[in-house]
Design a protein around this motif. Structure first.
Motif, PDB file in Angstrom:
ATOM      1  N   LEU A 169       0.825  -1.203   0.000  1.00 24.95           N
ATOM      2  CA  LEU A 169       0.000   0.000   0.000  1.00 24.95           C
ATOM      3  C   LEU A 169       0.863   1.258   0.000  1.00 24.95           C
ATOM      4  CD1 LEU A 169      -2.880   1.031   0.047  1.00 24.95           C
ATOM      5  CD2 LEU A 169      -2.826   0.952   2.540  1.00 24.95           C
ATOM      6  N   GLU A 170       1.963   1.229   0.759  1.00 26.08           N
ATOM      7  CA  GLU A 170       2.861   2.383   0.799  1.00 26.08           C
ATOM      8  C   GLU A 170       3.495   2.629  -0.572  1.00 26.08           C
ATOM      9  OE1 GLU A 170       3.645   4.610   3.182  1.00 26.08           O
ATOM     10  OE2 GLU A 170       2.144   3.761   4.515  1.00 26.08           O
ATOM     11  N   ILE A 171       3.806   1.555  -1.287  1.00 23.39           N
ATOM     12  CA  ILE A 171       4.372   1.702  -2.629  1.00 23.39           C
ATOM     13  C   ILE A 171       3.354   2.351  -3.559  1.00 23.39           C
ATOM     14  CG2 ILE A 171       5.166   0.426  -4.664  1.00 23.39           C
ATOM     15  CD1 ILE A 171       6.400  -1.618  -2.711  1.00 23.39           C
ATOM     16  N   VAL A 172       2.092   1.900  -3.475  1.00 22.13           N
ATOM     17  CA  VAL A 172       1.040   2.477  -4.312  1.00 22.13           C
ATOM     18  C   VAL A 172       0.831   3.949  -3.982  1.00 22.13           C
ATOM     19  CG1 VAL A 172      -1.431   2.393  -4.860  1.00 22.13           C
ATOM     20  CG2 VAL A 172      -0.133   0.273  -4.658  1.00 22.13           C
ATOM     21  N   LEU A 173       0.776   4.261  -2.686  1.00 22.88           N
ATOM     22  CA  LEU A 173       0.607   5.657  -2.275  1.00 22.88           C
ATOM     23  C   LEU A 173       1.811   6.504  -2.690  1.00 22.88           C
ATOM     24  CD1 LEU A 173      -0.849   5.196   1.339  1.00 22.88           C
ATOM     25  CD2 LEU A 173      -2.094   5.937  -0.694  1.00 22.88           C
ATOM     26  N   GLY A 174       2.990   5.887  -2.744  1.00 28.08           N
ATOM     27  CA  GLY A 174       4.196   6.626  -3.100  1.00 28.08           C
ATOM     28  C   GLY A 174       4.301   6.950  -4.579  1.00 28.08           C
ATOM     29  N   ILE A 175       3.485   6.286  -5.418  1.00 25.89           N
ATOM     30  CA  ILE A 175       3.535   6.545  -6.860  1.00 25.89           C
ATOM     31  C   ILE A 175       3.196   8.012  -7.141  1.00 25.89           C
ATOM     32  CG2 ILE A 175       2.425   6.029  -9.067  1.00 25.89           C
ATOM     33  CD1 ILE A 175       2.123   3.146  -8.101  1.00 25.89           C
ATOM     34  N   ASP A 176       2.192   8.539  -6.439  1.00 23.79           N
ATOM     35  CA  ASP A 176       1.819   9.952  -6.618  1.00 23.79           C
ATOM     36  C   ASP A 176       3.023  10.851  -6.357  1.00 23.79           C
ATOM     37  OD1 ASP A 176      -0.601   8.683  -6.745  1.00 23.79           O
ATOM     38  OD2 ASP A 176      -1.250   9.307  -4.752  1.00 23.79           O
ATOM     39  N   ASN A 177       3.666  10.614  -5.224  1.00 20.14           N
ATOM     40  CA  ASN A 177       4.833  11.397  -4.821  1.00 20.14           C
ATOM     41  C   ASN A 177       5.942  11.287  -5.857  1.00 20.14           C
ATOM     42  OD1 ASN A 177       6.320  11.749  -1.484  1.00 20.14           O
ATOM     43  ND2 ASN A 177       6.343  13.088  -3.245  1.00 20.14           N
ATOM     44  N   LEU A 178       6.166  10.064  -6.343  1.00 21.33           N
ATOM     45  CA  LEU A 178       7.237   9.800  -7.295  1.00 21.33           C
ATOM     46  C   LEU A 178       6.992  10.503  -8.631  1.00 21.33           C
ATOM     47  CD1 LEU A 178       9.859   8.291  -7.770  1.00 21.33           C
ATOM     48  CD2 LEU A 178       8.535   6.297  -8.460  1.00 21.33           C
ATOM     49  N   VAL A 179       5.754  10.474  -9.116  1.00 22.94           N
ATOM     50  CA  VAL A 179       5.423  11.128 -10.383  1.00 22.94           C
ATOM     51  C   VAL A 179       5.655  12.631 -10.280  1.00 22.94           C
ATOM     52  CG1 VAL A 179       3.515  11.723 -11.930  1.00 22.94           C
ATOM     53  CG2 VAL A 179       3.803   9.376 -11.166  1.00 22.94           C
TER      54      VAL A 179
ATOM     55  N   LEU B 236       5.371  -0.515  15.667  1.00 23.79           N
ATOM     56  CA  LEU B 236       6.085   0.598  15.041  1.00 23.79           C
ATOM     57  C   LEU B 236       7.107   0.106  14.027  1.00 23.79           C
ATOM     58  CD1 LEU B 236       6.657   3.628  14.880  1.00 23.79           C
ATOM     59  CD2 LEU B 236       8.266   3.361  16.778  1.00 23.79           C
ATOM     60  N   TRP B 237       7.797  -1.006  14.330  1.00 21.63           N
ATOM     61  CA  TRP B 237       8.823  -1.506  13.415  1.00 21.63           C
ATOM     62  C   TRP B 237       8.211  -1.940  12.079  1.00 21.63           C
ATOM     63  CZ3 TRP B 237       9.060  -6.247  11.102  1.00 21.63           C
ATOM     64  CH2 TRP B 237       8.282  -7.285  11.643  1.00 21.63           C
ATOM     65  N   VAL B 238       6.963  -2.412  12.121  1.00 19.76           N
ATOM     66  CA  VAL B 238       6.280  -2.801  10.879  1.00 19.76           C
ATOM     67  C   VAL B 238       6.063  -1.566  10.006  1.00 19.76           C
ATOM     68  CG1 VAL B 238       4.128  -3.699   9.899  1.00 19.76           C
ATOM     69  CG2 VAL B 238       5.178  -4.830  11.878  1.00 19.76           C
ATOM     70  N   MET B 239       5.605  -0.487  10.624  1.00 25.07           N
ATOM     71  CA  MET B 239       5.368   0.755   9.885  1.00 25.07           C
ATOM     72  C   MET B 239       6.670   1.299   9.308  1.00 25.07           C
ATOM     73  SD  MET B 239       2.857   2.700  12.593  1.00 25.07           S
ATOM     74  CE  MET B 239       1.964   1.736  13.816  1.00 25.07           C
ATOM     75  N   VAL B 240       7.723   1.322  10.136  1.00 17.40           N
ATOM     76  CA  VAL B 240       9.017   1.857   9.689  1.00 17.40           C
ATOM     77  C   VAL B 240       9.577   1.014   8.549  1.00 17.40           C
ATOM     78  CG1 VAL B 240      11.409   2.253  10.363  1.00 17.40           C
ATOM     79  CG2 VAL B 240       9.562   2.918  11.912  1.00 17.40           C
ATOM     80  N   THR B 241       9.509  -0.303   8.675  1.00 21.43           N
ATOM     81  CA  THR B 241      10.026  -1.188   7.630  1.00 21.43           C
ATOM     82  C   THR B 241       9.278  -0.986   6.323  1.00 21.43           C
ATOM     83  OG1 THR B 241      10.618  -2.847   9.290  1.00 21.43           O
ATOM     84  CG2 THR B 241      10.485  -3.588   7.000  1.00 21.43           C
ATOM     85  N   ALA B 242       7.951  -0.899   6.402  1.00 15.94           N
ATOM     86  CA  ALA B 242       7.138  -0.713   5.199  1.00 15.94           C
ATOM     87  C   ALA B 242       7.489   0.591   4.498  1.00 15.94           C
ATOM     88  CB  ALA B 242       5.653  -0.740   5.567  1.00 15.94           C
ATOM     89  N   VAL B 243       7.662   1.657   5.272  1.00 13.41           N
ATOM     90  CA  VAL B 243       7.994   2.964   4.705  1.00 13.41           C
ATOM     91  C   VAL B 243       9.378   2.937   4.049  1.00 13.41           C
ATOM     92  CG1 VAL B 243       8.590   5.342   5.314  1.00 13.41           C
ATOM     93  CG2 VAL B 243       6.478   4.326   6.179  1.00 13.41           C
ATOM     94  N   ILE B 244      10.362   2.333   4.738  1.00 19.18           N
ATOM     95  CA  ILE B 244      11.729   2.280   4.191  1.00 19.18           C
ATOM     96  C   ILE B 244      11.757   1.470   2.889  1.00 19.18           C
ATOM     97  CG2 ILE B 244      14.046   1.377   4.586  1.00 19.18           C
ATOM     98  CD1 ILE B 244      13.720   2.109   7.534  1.00 19.18           C
TER      99      ILE B 244
ATOM    100  N   MET C 102      12.210   1.383  -3.029  1.00 21.32           N
ATOM    101  CA  MET C 102      11.736   0.992  -4.354  1.00 21.32           C
ATOM    102  C   MET C 102      11.443   2.215  -5.215  1.00 21.32           C
ATOM    103  SD  MET C 102       9.413  -2.403  -3.721  1.00 21.32           S
ATOM    104  CE  MET C 102       9.449  -2.754  -5.475  1.00 21.32           C
ATOM    105  N   MET C 103      10.937   3.276  -4.585  1.00 27.06           N
ATOM    106  CA  MET C 103      10.723   4.522  -5.306  1.00 27.06           C
ATOM    107  C   MET C 103      12.048   5.095  -5.810  1.00 27.06           C
ATOM    108  SD  MET C 103       7.918   6.169  -2.703  1.00 27.06           S
ATOM    109  CE  MET C 103       8.147   7.853  -3.262  1.00 27.06           C
ATOM    110  N   LEU C 104      13.089   4.965  -4.978  1.00 23.26           N
ATOM    111  CA  LEU C 104      14.416   5.471  -5.362  1.00 23.26           C
ATOM    112  C   LEU C 104      14.955   4.713  -6.573  1.00 23.26           C
ATOM    113  CD1 LEU C 104      16.715   7.412  -4.658  1.00 23.26           C
ATOM    114  CD2 LEU C 104      17.643   5.648  -3.143  1.00 23.26           C
ATOM    115  N   VAL C 105      14.749   3.397  -6.591  1.00 23.91           N
ATOM    116  CA  VAL C 105      15.206   2.572  -7.719  1.00 23.91           C
ATOM    117  C   VAL C 105      14.434   2.932  -8.991  1.00 23.91           C
ATOM    118  CG1 VAL C 105      15.308   0.217  -8.622  1.00 23.91           C
ATOM    119  CG2 VAL C 105      15.955   0.669  -6.244  1.00 23.91           C
ATOM    120  N   ALA C 106      13.125   3.179  -8.836  1.00 25.43           N
ATOM    121  CA  ALA C 106      12.275   3.427 -10.006  1.00 25.43           C
ATOM    122  C   ALA C 106      12.312   4.869 -10.478  1.00 25.43           C
ATOM    123  CB  ALA C 106      10.827   3.042  -9.678  1.00 25.43           C
ATOM    124  N   SER C 107      12.849   5.784  -9.660  1.00 21.73           N
ATOM    125  CA  SER C 107      12.759   7.210  -9.987  1.00 21.73           C
ATOM    126  C   SER C 107      13.479   7.569 -11.279  1.00 21.73           C
ATOM    127  CB  SER C 107      13.308   8.052  -8.827  1.00 21.73           C
ATOM    128  OG  SER C 107      14.693   7.808  -8.635  1.00 21.73           O
ATOM    129  N   GLY C 108      14.691   7.017 -11.488  1.00 19.63           N
ATOM    130  CA  GLY C 108      15.451   7.333 -12.697  1.00 19.63           C
ATOM    131  C   GLY C 108      14.770   6.862 -13.964  1.00 19.63           C
TER     132      GLY C 108
END
Length: 242
Positions: A19-29, A154-162, A167-173
């Motif tokens: 879900l975080e990856i999907v939500l991050g697509i907006d930010n990445l675009v 909390l560790w679940v949330m932090v891990t998911a965000v990281i 993945m956004m960093l890899v896909a950004s270029g």
């Protein structure tokens, strides 16, 4: 260490990461479009700085979950409708997205090469980063509120965000290069910004639009545009062959 053998914890980690990856697509675009306005030698740095700021902002918000919970408290009421700081931030961020999307579309539809060149000359690295910070704040708030609602650890949330930001960093270029090569894709991405902006404004005013509907519409649009790109590539190959 019971969490190591708890399937519910791992299931929530996998679900939240997706879900975080999907939500991050907006930010990445948005970061890709803004970075492409800079000179080529600054684009990669701008994308990395923008995503690093997004990660730091998300982690800082997760570290202050009690403050996040306080953002949903009512601040004032207008005509019987109550507004919280979360609503105000979403409305402000949504309006900013609508403004930026409209301005970018106007430049590409009405502008000429000279005007675009002049615009690029006026764009500064600091200005782009400032705009990225503003949108990072909005997207991070939405992302963290979603994380808090889905996971207890909390560790679940932090891990998911990281993982999502990595993945956004890899896909950004590749994403930035692809958007830059295809003007129609860039226009589609800008239209997505308008859509997301309106969804954020509606959410801020209490009209919740299920994100599944929004992403389904965006996915269908991407599918249609992909078919158009495939058809155009085939036409070019046939013309080259003849």
């Amino acid at each position: 260490m019971d969490w190591l053998t708890d399937p519910h914890v791992w299931a929530s980690l996998a679900t939240l990461t997706a879900l975080e990856i999907v939500l991050g697509i907006d930010n990445l675009v948005f970061i890709a479009i803004l970075a492409n306005k800079l000179p080529e030698h600054q684009r990669d740095r701008a994308r990395k700085v923008g995503l690093a700021l997004a990660l730091l902002m998300r982690l800082a918000l997760l570290a202050s979950i009690s403050w996040i919970a306080g953002l949903t408290a009512v601040v004032f009421e207008i005509a019987g409708h109550s507004f919280s700081w979360r609503d105000i931030i979403l409305i402000g961020g949504g309006l900013f997205l609508v403004f930026k999307g409209t301005r970018e579309i106007h430049e590409r539809v009405e502008g000429h090469d000279e005007a675009v060149g002049a615009t690029l000359a006026r764009v500064t690295f600091q200005g782009v980063i400032l705009q990225i910070i503003i949108l990072d704040a909005v997207f991070s708030l939405d992302s963290v509120i979603t994380a808090v609602g889905m996971a207890e650890e909390l560790w679940v949330m932090v891990t998911a965000v990281i993982v999502a930001v990595a993945m956004m960093l890899v896909a950004s270029g590749p994403l930035s290069a692809f958007v830059s090569r295809h003007p129609t894709v860039k226009m589609l991405a800008l239209s997505f910004l308008l859509l997301i902006g309106m969804v954020l404004v509606a959410d801020g005013f209490g009209f919740h639009i299920p994100k599944g509907y929004v992403y389904a519409a965006m996915g269908f649009s991407v599918l249609v545009e992909s078919l158009n790109l495939v058809a155009a590539a085939r036409r070019k190959r046939k013309e080259a062959a003849h």
